[in-house]
Design a protein around this motif. Sequence first.
Motif, PDB file in Angstrom:
ATOM      1  N   UNK A  56       0.308  10.631   5.293  1.00 43.29           N
ATOM      2  CA  UNK A  56       0.871   9.700   4.313  1.00 43.29           C
ATOM      3  C   UNK A  56       2.237   9.195   4.792  1.00 43.29           C
ATOM      4  N   UNK A  57       3.047  10.091   5.384  1.00 45.33           N
ATOM      5  CA  UNK A  57       4.419   9.736   5.750  1.00 45.33           C
ATOM      6  C   UNK A  57       4.494   8.729   6.895  1.00 45.33           C
ATOM      7  N   UNK A  58       3.599   8.817   7.859  1.00 41.64           N
ATOM      8  CA  UNK A  58       3.669   7.926   9.023  1.00 41.64           C
ATOM      9  C   UNK A  58       3.512   6.456   8.621  1.00 41.64           C
ATOM     10  N   UNK A  59       2.476   6.090   7.897  1.00 44.46           N
ATOM     11  CA  UNK A  59       2.369   4.665   7.521  1.00 44.46           C
ATOM     12  C   UNK A  59       3.520   4.191   6.633  1.00 44.46           C
ATOM     13  N   UNK A  60       3.972   5.052   5.730  1.00 42.60           N
ATOM     14  CA  UNK A  60       5.081   4.668   4.853  1.00 42.60           C
ATOM     15  C   UNK A  60       6.334   4.440   5.698  1.00 42.60           C
ATOM     16  N   UNK A  61       6.597   5.346   6.647  1.00 40.58           N
ATOM     17  CA  UNK A  61       7.749   5.187   7.535  1.00 40.58           C
ATOM     18  C   UNK A  61       7.649   3.919   8.363  1.00 40.58           C
ATOM     19  N   UNK A  62       6.445   3.609   8.852  1.00 40.35           N
ATOM     20  CA  UNK A  62       6.249   2.392   9.651  1.00 40.35           C
ATOM     21  C   UNK A  62       6.546   1.151   8.826  1.00 40.35           C
ATOM     22  N   UNK A  63       6.077   1.128   7.599  1.00 41.38           N
ATOM     23  CA  UNK A  63       6.325  -0.016   6.717  1.00 41.38           C
ATOM     24  C   UNK A  63       7.824  -0.160   6.465  1.00 41.38           C
ATOM     25  N   UNK A  64       8.506   0.949   6.242  1.00 44.80           N
ATOM     26  CA  UNK A  64       9.949   0.883   6.001  1.00 44.80           C
ATOM     27  C   UNK A  64      10.693   0.388   7.250  1.00 44.80           C
ATOM     28  N   UNK A  65      10.270   0.833   8.433  1.00 41.06           N
ATOM     29  CA  UNK A  65      10.916   0.388   9.672  1.00 41.06           C
ATOM     30  C   UNK A  65      10.731  -1.116   9.866  1.00 41.06           C
ATOM     31  N   UNK A  66       9.522  -1.607   9.628  1.00 38.48           N
ATOM     32  CA  UNK A  66       9.258  -3.043   9.755  1.00 38.48           C
ATOM     33  C   UNK A  66      10.082  -3.818   8.728  1.00 38.48           C
TER      34      UNK A  66
END
Length: 171
Positions: A56-66
Amino acid sequence: MAEAKSNGSKNKTQAKRATTEAKKSAAKTASASKRAATKAAAAEKNQVQTAVETAVDVPVGAVLAVSDRLSELVEPWTDRSKAERQIKNYRSDLRRSLKRTERRGATARRRAITEARRTRTQVEREARNRRTEVEQRVRRAIEVPTSRAQEVVDTAQGVVGSVTSQIPVLR
């Protein structure tokens, strides 16, 4: 016979004691097995929970980075003064880069010219040395036979002179 009775009661007591100890041992073993199973289940639960959290954390982190990167890209262009400042920065960066490139080109050109001069001087010096050497060899090649020929001519003149001086004596 009394002895047999006391022997029999000892066997019963021992049998009861053995049964009780076996029950206690079985209970301890069951309790230990239960604790081990509980620990294993807890460990598996923690591993699964960690895997799910990561998933769950990886996609959420990716979205926040973008999202952060987009904000950084868009932020300078949201206001006219910020946009003008950004354009001014781009111009000065471009100007600096152009100057740096020009300096590098000038340095490379100067090095190439210096190298060409050095090479030309070297070639000219080598050509002069070879020309001088060839001229000396030709001079020697001409002078030796010429001096030898002169010696032969002188000897021949000497012989002719001596023969000429002897002719009147012979007449």
